[in-house]
Structures are given as structure tokens and as C-alpha cells.
Design an enzyme around this catalytic site. Structure first.
Site, short mmCIF file in Angstrom:
data_model
loop_
_atom_site.label_atom_id
_atom_site.label_comp_id
_atom_site.label_asym_id
_atom_site.label_seq_id
_atom_site.Cartn_x
_atom_site.Cartn_y
_atom_site.Cartn_z
N LYS A 109 2.50 9.59 8.54
CA LYS A 109 1.73 9.17 9.73
C LYS A 109 2.26 9.63 11.09
O LYS A 109 1.87 10.67 11.58
CB LYS A 109 1.55 7.65 9.69
CG LYS A 109 0.60 7.22 8.56
CD LYS A 109 0.08 5.81 8.74
CE LYS A 109 -1.08 5.50 7.82
NZ LYS A 109 -0.69 5.10 6.47
N ASP A 126 9.20 2.79 1.67
CA ASP A 126 8.02 3.50 2.16
C ASP A 126 7.86 3.17 3.64
O ASP A 126 7.40 2.09 4.01
CB ASP A 126 6.79 3.07 1.35
CG ASP A 126 5.50 3.73 1.84
OD1 ASP A 126 5.47 4.25 2.98
OD2 ASP A 126 4.50 3.70 1.08
N PHE A 155 0.85 -1.20 0.00
CA PHE A 155 0.00 0.00 0.00
C PHE A 155 0.88 1.24 0.00
O PHE A 155 1.76 1.39 0.85
CB PHE A 155 -0.93 0.03 1.21
CG PHE A 155 -1.88 1.20 1.19
CD1 PHE A 155 -3.06 1.15 0.46
CD2 PHE A 155 -1.57 2.37 1.87
CE1 PHE A 155 -3.92 2.25 0.41
CE2 PHE A 155 -2.42 3.47 1.82
CZ PHE A 155 -3.60 3.40 1.09
C1 LIG Z 1 -0.94 5.31 5.08
C2 LIG Z 1 0.10 4.92 4.11
C3 LIG Z 1 0.29 5.64 2.93
C4 LIG Z 1 -0.61 6.80 2.51
O1 LIG Z 1 -0.59 7.84 3.43
P1 LIG Z 1 -1.77 8.95 3.37
O2 LIG Z 1 -1.33 9.96 4.39
O3 LIG Z 1 -3.05 8.26 3.71
O4 LIG Z 1 -1.78 9.51 2.01
C5 LIG Z 1 1.31 5.26 2.08
N1 LIG Z 1 2.12 4.22 2.39
C6 LIG Z 1 1.97 3.51 3.53
C7 LIG Z 1 2.91 2.39 3.82
C8 LIG Z 1 0.95 3.83 4.42
O5 LIG Z 1 0.78 3.11 5.53
#
Ligand SMILES: *Cc1c(COP(=O)(O)O)cnc(C)c1O
Length: 400
Positions: free
Chosen positions: A255, A226, A141
């Protein structure tokens, strides 16, 4: 109280009428929090074991975050990138110091935007070097904007919005041989999470990131890690990749960084750090002084209160507590630090989430057969014990 006069049921109905249906209607209206506790619109108290998806790292209304944000908003709330503000400079330097490698930072306002920056860096690098496609992991994701979505390996949320500007080839997560076969001299970049949060906190086998680093070094592809969910203490380390002794070419954060204020960051190392020329990228709100002051307070507090150590010890206590529960619905627990999933023997996560809520605990049904636990990094032993002691009764409320 200002404005929020409705009960939970009233606000839910108004939410449903006023909002696009993309979220469904969330089950609880939260009005305030303190530490690891939150209260809903009807005055019910909950122990927050999800932190707004691994975001509220200092819990709620932490005095350090409240002071940093209040003081900064009273000085200057916004400068735009036409002007420099001090908190953004301090934060960029601080992140580079924690990362311990020469690099450059770009500030965004969310995770998806941090990944958009990484995507554009990799695209520009690829075009300059005759490299086209990207590689990413199945079930990974990376966000909902079109670039980030194109890297997201979940057909149900991705396919209806294609085609995308860059070809992305997906490989099974954790399989170094599959990654090696997929990455050639034509590959521009490999995008990976250290563990897949949205897939249900699924860790990679030890050595996977190291193998990815070697594969990228061998072919000249960029390694983009990421860490939007995994960083800033969540696993008991500032950054999860540090556990494997790997330096990515590009790292994305969001986050937990702002402790609840919206901020994302893209950090690039080595020659990739200066791939963008003036005018190549930007964000009006990026580097916002209030968000940066919040992030600085988060980093200071993690250090001052020993929260990396707490993530390790409290996380171990929570994982061991769950693992010690003997219940036919519980298959086991996975994850690291305060980033865990309890996995079930049947697809009952939605029911477990609802039963936990009735018992006063907020958890997240991240997958049909798993709930995610990502409590504030400040959670204490007594709070963990209260959940572990109630967990068997929560499970027993759910039909097997
Ligand atoms: C939450 C998340 C995203 C996206 O972040 P948003 O602030 O919702 O755009 C991207 N990569 C990972 C691994 C995430 O957990």
C-alpha cells in the site's frame, strides 16, 4: 484531457457494463488530485481522507513523486529480473536500514503477492522442519489470491473458494492465551496484522505482538507480520511493529510504500532470509524500476518533510476532534496516527460515507458501523479542522 470525455454518470454506466461485478459500481469518478484534494469528472472537489486505502501517502501529484517517476520512466521503465536495476537495489538496502536487522528482500507488485511470498517461505520452512499448519486471526485480512485468501479470517469472502493447500487455524485477534493454545511444535507460521485494517482499524492490546513473538520463539513457529496497511508512516512509525520492539521473522509491505505506484515487498530476517534457493520464486514485474524509484521518493519525502511526526500530531488532532463531537450516532474513535476509524452506535457507515461525499469529504465505510480515515501523511491542521467542523452536520444528515 485525453480520452476521459465522459461525465461521472456516463462513465459509471460504462464501468458497470464493462467490468466484472466484484466491486459494485464505485460512487465517484476521480480525474485528478493535488495534495490532499481530488476532483471528480464533474469538477467537484473533495478532501481525500482515505488515500486510495492508505496508499497515496504523499497525497496527489507530489512534486517529489512526479519527478522520480518521470525521470525513471524516461531512463528505463522495466528490466525484469533477468537484469538488475539500481532503484531496486537502493530500495532494498533502504528498507533493511530502516528495519535495522539483517534480512533479505523480495519485491512484488501488490500486498497479496507480498503475502504469497511469505506463504511460500513459511511453507518451505515448515516442510523442511516437519511443520504443517498456519495460524491466523479471525477477521484478519491478508489479500485475495488463493494463498493470501486462505489466511484471511473472514468466512464470507474465504469459504466459497476453498479448500486451500495449507490448513489455517483461526484465533480471536488480540487474545494471547488463545494464540498460545493454537501454536504447537507442528505449527509452521503465525500470520498477524499489528492492527486489523479491513476489520475496521481494530488495534491489538498493547503487548500482543510481543506475546506472539514469545509464543513463536517457544515453539519454533515463524512470526509473519502483515504491515501492508500499517507501515510506511501510517501509525507515526516507519513500521507499526517497531512500537512494540519486536522483530518478526517475515514482514510484508505494500500500500503506502509506492505512494500510488504498485509495489509490494516481503522482507525475511535471520535464517528465514535465505530459505528460498535459486528458482523458488519470482515475478516479472517485481523490482520494477519505476515503482522502486517511486518508493524511494516516498521514503525520502517522509524523512525530509517530517511526515512520521506529522502522522502523530495530525492523527492526534483528528482523533481528538472526532472524539470531541457529541452526537448520538457517534460511539467513538479508534486507531493510531493517521489510521483511524469513527465508530457508530448503529450500522450507518454507508450513509455516513455518502453524506460525507456530498459535503466534499472522501471517507470509507470499512464496516457496517465504522468509517475508516487514512488521509495522506501530508495532511495539515486546517484540512483536519475543516472535516472535524463539518462532521456533526454530516452525522445529522443520517437517520439515527
Ligand atoms: C490491502 C491489504 C492486503 C492486500 O493487498 P492488495 O494490494 O490488495 O493485494 C493484505 N494485507 C493487508 C493487511 C491489507 O491491508
Amino acid at each position: 484531457m485525453t480520452g476521459a470525455t465522459g461525465t461521472g454518470a456516463e462513465l459509471s454506466a460504462r464501468f458497470e457494463a464493462a467490468f466484472m461485478p466484484n466491486y459494485g459500481v464505485p460512487p465517484v469518478v476521480l480525474t485528478r488530485g493535488e495534495g490532499c484534494r481530488v476532483w471528480d469528472a464533474d469538477g467537484r472537489e473533495y478532501l481525500d481522507l482515505i488515500s486510495g486505502i492508505a496508499v497515496s501517502s504523499l497525497g496527489h501529484a507530489h512534486p517529489a513523486l512526479t519527478a522520480a517517476v518521470s525521470e525513471q520512466v524516461a531512463k528505463i521503465a522495466h528490466t525484469s529480473n533477468l537484469f538488475i536495476n539500481e532503484p531496486e537495489v537502493l530500495l532494498a538496502e533502504r528498507l533493511l536500514g530502516l528495519l535495522g536487522a539483517p534480512g533479505r528482500v523480495f519485491f512484488a507488485n501488490s500486498g497479496a503477492e507480498a503475502n504469497e511470498c511469505a506463504y511460500k517461505l513459511a511453507r518451505k520452512y515448515g516442510k523442511a522442519n516437519g511443520r504443517g499448519y498456519f495460524v491466523a486471526a479471525e477477521n484478519g485480512f491478508h489479500g485475495r489470491t488463493l494463498g493470501a485468501l486462505s489466511l484471511t479470517g473472514k468466512p464470507s469472502i474465504r469459504d466459497q473458494f476453498g479448500p486451500f493447500p495449507v490448513e489455517v487455524r483461526f484465533v480471536p485477534f488480540g487474545d494471547a492465551d488463545a494464540l498460545k493454545s493454537a501454536v504447537t511444535e507442528e505449527c509452521a507460521a503465525v500470520f498477524l496484522e499489528p492492527a486489523q485494517g479491513e476489520a475496521g482499524v481494530v488495534p491489538a492490546p498493547d503487548g500482543y505482538l510481543r506475546a506472539a513473538r514469545e509464543i513463536c520463539d517457544g515453539t519454533g513457529a515463524l512470526l509473519v507480520v502483515d504491515e501492508i496497511q500499517s507501515a510506511i508512516g501510517r501509525t507515526g512509525h516507519w513500521f507499526a511493529h517497531q512500537r512494540e520492539g519486536v522483530v518478526p521473522d517475515i514482514l510484508t509491505l505494500a500500500k503506502g510504500l509506492g505512494g500510488g505506484l504498485p509495489i509490494g515487498a516481503c522482507v525475511a530476517f535471520g535464517e528465514v532470509a535465505t530459505v528460498f534457493a535459486k528458482g523458488d520464486h519470482g515475478s516479472t514485474f517485481g523490482g520494477n524500476p519505476v515503482a522502486c524509484a517511486a518508493a524511494l521518493a516516498v521514503l525520502d519525502t517522509i524523512e525530509r518533510e517530517g511526515l512520521l511526526e506529522n502522522a502523530r500530531s495530525a492523527g492526534a488532532r483528528l482523533a481528538e476532534g472526532i472524539a470531541s463531537v457529541d452526537h448520538p450516532l457517534l460511539a467513538g474513535v479508534r486507531g493510531t496516527g493517521l489510521w483511524l476509524a469513527a465508530v457508530f452506535t448503529a450500522d450507518r457507515a454507508v450513509e455516513v460515507q455518502a453524506a460525507a461525499q456530498r459535503a466534499g469529504f472522501l471517507v470509507n465505510a470499512v464496516q457496517p458501523d465504522a468509517i475508516r480515515l487514512a488521509p495522506p501523511l501530508i495532511i495539515n491542521a486546517a484540512e483536519i479542522t475543516s472535516f472535524v467542523a463539518t462532521f456533526p452536520a454530516i452525522l445529522s444528515e443520517v437517520q439515527p
